[in-house]
Design a protein around this motif. Structure first.
Motif, short mmCIF file in Angstrom:
data_model
loop_
_atom_site.label_atom_id
_atom_site.label_comp_id
_atom_site.label_asym_id
_atom_site.label_seq_id
_atom_site.Cartn_x
_atom_site.Cartn_y
_atom_site.Cartn_z
N VAL A 140 0.86 -1.18 0.00
CA VAL A 140 0.00 0.00 0.00
C VAL A 140 0.90 1.23 0.00
CG1 VAL A 140 -1.70 1.31 1.32
CG2 VAL A 140 -1.79 -1.18 1.32
N ALA A 141 0.55 2.21 -0.81
CA ALA A 141 1.24 3.50 -0.78
C ALA A 141 0.32 4.48 -0.06
CB ALA A 141 1.54 3.98 -2.19
N TYR A 142 0.84 5.18 0.95
CA TYR A 142 0.05 6.09 1.76
C TYR A 142 0.81 7.39 1.92
CZ TYR A 142 -2.59 7.87 5.75
OH TYR A 142 -3.36 8.65 6.59
N ARG A 143 0.12 8.50 1.73
CA ARG A 143 0.75 9.81 1.90
C ARG A 143 0.10 10.52 3.08
NH1 ARG A 143 2.79 14.23 -2.28
NH2 ARG A 143 4.40 12.66 -2.31
N PHE A 144 0.93 11.08 3.96
CA PHE A 144 0.45 11.80 5.14
C PHE A 144 1.18 13.12 5.25
CE2 PHE A 144 0.96 12.89 9.64
CZ PHE A 144 -0.36 13.06 9.99
N TYR A 176 4.51 6.84 2.76
CA TYR A 176 4.69 5.58 3.48
C TYR A 176 4.45 4.44 2.51
CZ TYR A 176 4.90 8.11 7.82
OH TYR A 176 5.30 8.97 8.82
N ASN A 177 5.47 3.64 2.26
CA ASN A 177 5.36 2.45 1.44
C ASN A 177 5.20 1.28 2.40
OD1 ASN A 177 5.82 3.78 -1.09
ND2 ASN A 177 7.91 4.07 -0.37
N HIS A 182 9.12 6.77 3.76
CA HIS A 182 9.36 5.80 4.84
C HIS A 182 8.92 4.42 4.38
CE1 HIS A 182 10.26 8.94 7.76
NE2 HIS A 182 9.26 9.62 7.21
N GLN A 183 9.63 3.41 4.86
CA GLN A 183 9.32 2.03 4.55
C GLN A 183 8.71 1.38 5.79
OE1 GLN A 183 9.75 0.89 1.40
NE2 GLN A 183 10.45 2.97 0.99
#
Length: 65
Positions: free
Chosen positions: A5-9, A14-15, A52-53
């Motif tokens: 999932v790729a998530y942006r905050f 965030y990968n 970030h991983q």
């Protein structure tokens, strides 16, 4: 076996890679942020604009999710 999932905050990426090596459909065994094991299952979100991983390993851990 898992998914990503790729998530942006707030500018940070965030990968998130979820692994299920034991084919267990419940529980979290361990969570890693940038190759550092976290003491709990929550992923701290950092507003630093960097990538970030995250690695989540499914399995029977302390607290089923």
């Amino acid at each position: 076996p898992g998914f990503e999932v790729a998530y942006r905050f707030d500018g940070a990426d965030y990968n998130i890679h979820v692994e299920n090596p034991e084919s267990i459909n419940r529980g979290v065994k361990q969570v890693f942020l940038d190759d550092v094991a976290l003491s709990g299952h929550n992923i701290p979100l950092i507003k630093d604009g960097r990538a970030h991983q995250v690695r989540v390993v499914m399995g029977i851990g302390e607290t089923p999710v």
